[in-house]
Design an enzyme around this catalytic site. Structure first.
Site, mmCIF file in Angstrom:
data_model
loop_
_atom_site.group_PDB
_atom_site.id
_atom_site.type_symbol
_atom_site.label_atom_id
_atom_site.label_comp_id
_atom_site.label_asym_id
_atom_site.label_seq_id
_atom_site.Cartn_x
_atom_site.Cartn_y
_atom_site.Cartn_z
ATOM 1 N N ASP A 439 0.805 -1.223 0.000
ATOM 2 C CA ASP A 439 0.000 0.000 0.000
ATOM 3 C C ASP A 439 0.840 1.277 0.000
ATOM 4 O O ASP A 439 0.650 2.167 0.840
ATOM 5 C CB ASP A 439 -0.942 0.004 1.226
ATOM 6 N N ASN A 476 1.493 -6.169 -1.592
ATOM 7 C CA ASN A 476 0.086 -6.208 -1.209
ATOM 8 C C ASN A 476 -0.648 -5.000 -1.789
ATOM 9 O O ASN A 476 -0.295 -3.855 -1.467
ATOM 10 C CB ASN A 476 -0.023 -6.182 0.316
ATOM 11 N N GLU A 477 -1.602 -5.238 -2.661
ATOM 12 C CA GLU A 477 -2.623 -4.259 -3.076
ATOM 13 C C GLU A 477 -2.128 -3.056 -3.874
ATOM 14 O O GLU A 477 -2.918 -2.164 -4.172
ATOM 15 C CB GLU A 477 -3.401 -3.733 -1.856
ATOM 16 N N ILE A 478 -0.829 -3.004 -4.225
ATOM 17 C CA ILE A 478 -0.388 -1.755 -4.866
ATOM 18 C C ILE A 478 -0.956 -1.637 -6.275
ATOM 19 O O ILE A 478 -1.355 -0.560 -6.715
ATOM 20 C CB ILE A 478 1.158 -1.625 -4.860
ATOM 21 N N ASP A 558 -10.356 -8.360 -4.078
ATOM 22 C CA ASP A 558 -10.053 -7.831 -2.748
ATOM 23 C C ASP A 558 -11.253 -6.964 -2.423
ATOM 24 O O ASP A 558 -11.461 -5.937 -3.055
ATOM 25 C CB ASP A 558 -8.763 -7.002 -2.888
#
Ligand SMILES: *[C@@H]1O[C@H](CO)[C@@H](O)[C@H](O)[C@H]1NC(C)=O
Ligand SMILES: *[C@@H]1O[C@H](CO)[C@@H](O)[C@H](O)[C@H]1NC(C)=O
Ligand SMILES: *[C@@H]1O[C@H](CO)[C@@H](O)[C@H](O)[C@H]1NC(C)=O
Ligand SMILES: *[C@@H]1O[C@H](CO)[C@@H](O)[C@H](O)[C@H]1NC(C)=O
Ligand SMILES: *[C@@H]1O[C@H](CO)[C@@H](O)[C@H](O)[C@H]1NC(C)=O
Ligand SMILES: *[C@@H]1O[C@H](CO)[C@@H](O)[C@H](O)[C@H]1NC(C)=O
Length: 930
Positions: A439, A476-478, A558
């Site tokens: 993130d 994670n999630e970038i 997600d």
């Protein structure tokens, strides 16, 4: 307290057999100092300053009460670890002397014999220093000093735009308690997260050694074994008829003589030699020796839990001189399997089976598609050196007991010790593993990239031999964050994407591909996958991002939605090939709270409980852009708007309002309803994603957020800190059974669909039944039974019925759905699922409920609890006192009038068995009582 040294060495520790001198610095009597704070106390290695201050009673348990806020001074201070004069070192001109640190957290200036020997700037790297010449000049037994600079201060310094070192005007982060975490290589959640505290600890957190080598002696720093099918390339399904290749290498200190070779012996489970002999193609370069061997036999394959045995082999890998004398030897336990994250285009054959166009996004083990059932793992403690093997094993056993076959080792804790992977190998738990980036948009200056490359290479090599290792994901999630930004403002995202690709599609992809052929790489955890993959191109992977075709399905999802009106609206859930994150938070148990905060704070929304809620934001889709507007709340009113408000809104919408006068009873009631809501929402999604295996999306994975906790707080976990299972963990265990029946209800139209889903690899045959009861437990009309048949990893619609046409009042009706099925080989499966059309917040439902008059008894002889109910009892909940760790074989279940037996699986009991007399039982009925 520091029992875990072994945990970080691993079950099969890297060990060299030669006679070199190794001094374990953990055996020395260290001092932890901060002169300006006037602190000087005994310290430890491995440890963190917080733990040594705790050990010396300078502070109380950091995770107790308001420690997260009150102990910031430790994070902002500079700490020094001083060793005594180290005796026993050999001083002779033919000896080389090295310092080896397996991990330093994070910024330390190191001196040896009063001479500065270097600085460190990455928690995750192994550091070595050649101190031969300093030692030879040292006039006394040398001492070591490691002077740590505060990580939050250093992060702010490096992130300051006037500082030329890392300055990066395009970088950004989702910000928590301490800022600028992206500029430093330290566990990112040490700076705070929405489920955790911010302690930013410092210390020598992994074992450290002084190594002395004579001529021809070598010391093993790291080793790597890569097992793949001949011709296999990362991310692509290999030809399963090709023979296996074992490629092995050792990273060492010292100088190898000419003519050095390698040999291996691999033993099978029965202790017989499976393979033995020299390695071919041996190359020595840059402190690494590598070779390989073609396996001319057929090994027993390793399978994940539920799909076969976990066949393992013991491997001895040796470096030998020209006379075949062993110079060093490494033990590893290995397994033969291929695991691939298949992101290939949907084939014609798949289309003809009804699979929607787009691309695949699923795992294949030994050539078989597998439905991944599991959850996401966060750090077990803010201070890793005190995490024990028991703590780790309990989580792995709990995941397996809950029918999970995969954990995602989330990208901003730490790389896990070998012990964790060894246990996962034994239990058959796949570990989707991530590099530690999350993130944020990270810097890409050359010094940062080379630091990151060293870090990733060390762990990719260290962990590669574990058959449980399923994937390396870069972050994670970038990518998800970039996609959201691109939709908002495509222009300004161009440079962010270039920066992103430099780190995740160039440096880190190549670090994986250069070290392993067996493991797939995905740049980000949540992704629409790649458009093309060409191993000979300079940048092999081209990401799809949001270049999507209408009607096509790509990638993994997600999903968080805090609007409780949508929680059970199945059409609001994402439709993807895999669901890697979804969930909702809940309160931990009263028992866990009572071990973590003062008694005066043990009540509904007390100020300490409010301060533990770090899920402040109302809208999580702004998680990346929130950097612009830090989410830290100004006051308690604001705090209650975020996570705490969501807990109240959700429970008020679906459950009776607790009207308990007693503070403890009222708080316990809130805990219980938040846990039921969390479990029901997660279960509803798991059922929907599992059903998707038989629908056009061909969904092949559901990993809820999150398995475990780092402290006592309202979080998304299914297991509390200390190991107590929440209602969700029992609920997940139930809905992750291989064969499940589940309701899919459309509240608007009153249409109920019932499906049976199976993730077995063989078809099943059996029958499904649906029976209606009123709340007293009396059977109502209109039950039905039908034959069901479900193919491998598939789902089948069993009934579609209109609940508005039923001849009884829906506010006094509950359906019990059940399936009994047999697999081709005769193995039997069953599952039941309750369905109630009207929520318990309805007054009419509450008026119709009956007191189940629950009674609990315990048989010492059978070690069994028996619950007896006289009416329908919803979410029957057994609670054990503090002092025992384990889980009930069933809990949070529904009962018709009758009896149910439950056992307890104990991992640790500090009560000498007394706890059994303090187990309580309750159910939803108790909420309606004053
Ligand atoms: C910690 O060390 C740094 C670097 O030497 C220094 O700038 C800073 O003032 C020190 N902080 C404290 C609280 O002493
Ligand atoms: C060690 O001492 C020798 C002789 O005094 C000197 O030349 C050399 O530079 C010294 N080395 C170090 C690392 O201090
Ligand atoms: C491997 O070695 C360990 C430790 O010596 C032993 O306990 C285990 O049974 C062995 N396993 C196999 C598969 O040979
Ligand atoms: C050894 O390291 C050098 C410099 O980093 C590099 O150019 C070379 O390719 C490496 N050799 C091997 C065999 O990896
Ligand atoms: C809390 O902060 C909000 C927004 O910043 C503000 O509107 C409100 O008045 C504050 N409440 C108190 C009690 O200070
Ligand atoms: C009791 O709990 C409810 C939420 O479940 C809360 O709204 C109420 O304020 C609590 N009452 C007291 C007296 O703490």
């Amino acid at each position: 307290m520091f029992v875990s040294v072994a945990a970080f060495l691993g079950l099969f520790a890297v060990a060299a057999v030669t006679s070199e001198t190794i001094i374990d610095l953990g055996d020395e009597r260290w001092i932890l100092q901060n002169p300006s704070l006037d602190i000087s106390v005994p310290g430890s290695v491995p440890s963190h300053a917080h733990l040594d201050l705790l050990e010396n009673k300078i502070i109380d348990e950091p995770t107790y009460g308001l420690g997260d806020l009150e102990l910031r001074w430790i994070a902002y201070a500079n700490w020094t670890y001083l060793s005594p004069a180290i005796s026993g070192l050999i001083t002779s001109s033919d000896i080389s002397t090295y310092l080896v640190f397996n991990g330093i957290d994070t910024f330390a200036n190191i001196s040896f014999c009063d001479q500065s020997i270097g600085t460190t700037n990455n928690q995750f790297r192994q550091w070595t220093f050649d101190v031969t010449s300093i030692l030879s000049n040292c006039t006394k037994p040398p001492a070591l000093a490691l002077s740590f600079i505060s990580a939050p201060v250093m992060a702010n310094y490096l992130g300051n735009l006037s500082n030329p070192t890392l300055n990066c005007s395009t970088c950004f982060e989702a910000q928590y308690e301490f800022t600028d975490r992206l500029f430093i290589r330290k566990e990112q959640s040490d700076f705070g997260w929405d489920w955790g505290p911010a302690f930013a600890p410092a210390g020598i957190w992994q074992p450290a050694y002084i190594v002395q080598l004579k001529h021809k002696e070598i010391y093993v720093l790291n080793s790597m074994v890569d097992i793949y099918r001949r011709g296999q390339l990362n991310n692509l399904p290999p030809d399963q008829t090709e023979p296996w290749i074992v490629n092995a290498s050792v990273d060492y200190l010292g100088a190898l003589p000419d003519g050095t070779g390698m040999r291996t012996t691999i033993m099978d489970t029965s202790g017989q030699i499976f393979l033995s002999g020299p390695l071919s193609d041996v190359i020595t370069a840059n402190g690494t020796i590598t070779g390989d061997v073609l396996v001319d036999k057929t090994p027993d394959l390793w399978w994940p839990s539920g799909h076969g045995d976990q066949n393992l082999y013991n491997m001895t890998l040796e470096i030998v001189d020209g006379q075949n004398k062993s110079l060093a030897s490494v033990q590893k336990r290995i397994g033969f399997r291929t695991i691939v994250l298949n992101q290939g285009v949907i084939t014609d054959e798949q289309s003809s089976q009804g699979i929607a166009p787009g691309a695949n996004w699923h795992f294949e083990i030994n050539g078989h598609e597998i439905f991944c059932k599991g959850s996401n793992l966060v750090p077990l403690d803010p201070f890793w050196p005190r995490v024990t093997e028991d703590d780790m094993e309990f989580l792995i056993k709990s995941a397996i007991a809950a029918n999970q076959n995969m954990l995602r080792v989330w990208a901003s804790g730490s790389y896990l010790p070998d012990f964790f992977y060894d246990m996962a190998d034994e239990y058959g738990l796949l570990l989707w593993s991530e590099l530690e980036f999350s993130d944020a948009l990270y810097p890409t200056v050359p010094s940062f990239l080379s630091n990151v490359r060293e870090e990733a290479q060390y762990h990719i090599r260290r962990l590669n031999h574990h058959p449980s290792l399923a994937l390396w994901a870069g972050n994670n999630e970038i990518e998800l964050g970039l996609d959201i930004l691109t939709e908002e403002d495509p222009e300004s995202t161009v440079s962010a994407k270039q920066q992103y690709e430099k780190l995740f599609l160039d440096v880190l992809l190549h670090t994986v591909y250069d070290n392993s052929r067996s493991i797939s790489y995905s740049p980000s955890s949540t992704t629409n996958g790649y458009i093309s993959l060409n191993h000979s191109a300079p940048l092999p992977m081209v990401e799809r991002y949001i270049n999507l075709s209408a009607g096509s399905i790509y990638g993994d999802s997600d999903y968080y939605n805090y609007d409780p009106t949508q929680a059970f609206n199945i059409s609001s859930y994402p439709v993807a090939r895999f669901a890697n994150e979804f969930g909702f938070h809940s309160q931990p148990s009263y028992q866990t709270w009572s071990s973590s905060i003062p008694a005066s704070e043990l009540h509904f929304n007390s100020s300490t409980i409010l301060s533990r809620n770090h899920h402040y934001t109302l809208n999580t889709s702004t998680f990346l852009t929130s950097a612009v507007d830090p989410p830290v709340p100004e006051n308690q009113t604001e705090m209650s708007l975020g996570g705490m408000g969501q807990l109240s809104q959700a429970t008020l919408m679906y459950f009776p309002v607790a009207r308990k006068l007693d503070r403890r009873a009222n708080f316990t009631a809130q805990i219980y309803t938040t846990q039921i809501f969390q479990s029901e929402f997660d279960r509803s999604q798991i059922a929907a994603y599992r059903r998707g295996s038989g629908q056009a999306q061909r969904t092949l994975g559901a990993l809820y957020w999150q398995l475990n906790d780092i402290w006592a707080a309202p979080t998304w976990s299914s297991i509390e800190v200390g190991g107590r299972w929440k209602l969700l963990h029992y609920g997940a265990r139930d809905i992750f059974k291989p064969v499940v029946i589940a309701p899919y209800f459309d509240v608007e139209s009153g249409t109920l669909e019932v499906w049976v889903t199976s993730d077995l690899w063989q078809p099943i045959n059996g029958s499904a039944t649906l029976r209606w009861y009123d709340w007293s437990g009396k059977a109502l009309a209109n039950g039905t039974e039908t034959h069901v048949q479900v193919g491998p990893i598939n789902s089948t619609s069993v009934w579609t019925l209109n609940t508005t046409a039923l001849p009884f009042a829906l506010d006094n009706a509950v359906a019990i759905l059940s399936v009994d099925a047999t697999r081709q080989d005769g193995k039997k499966y069953n599952h039941t699922h309750p369905f109630y059309p009207i929520p318990f917040s309805s007054d009419r439902v509450q008026q119709n409920l009956h007191d189940p008059k629950l009674r609990l008894s315990y048989s010492v002889k059978q070690q069994t609890f028996t619950v007896e109910s006289q009416a329908v009892a919803a979410w029957v909940w057994l609670e054990h006192p503090v002092g025992v760790r384990g889980y009930f074989t069933d809990n949070g279940f529904w009962m018709l009038p009758g009896k149910r037996d439950v056992q307890f699986v104990t991992q640790r009991d500090d009560t000498k068995g007394e706890w059994v007399h303090e187990v309580t039982v309750s159910s939803l009925w108790d909420l309606t009582q004053p």
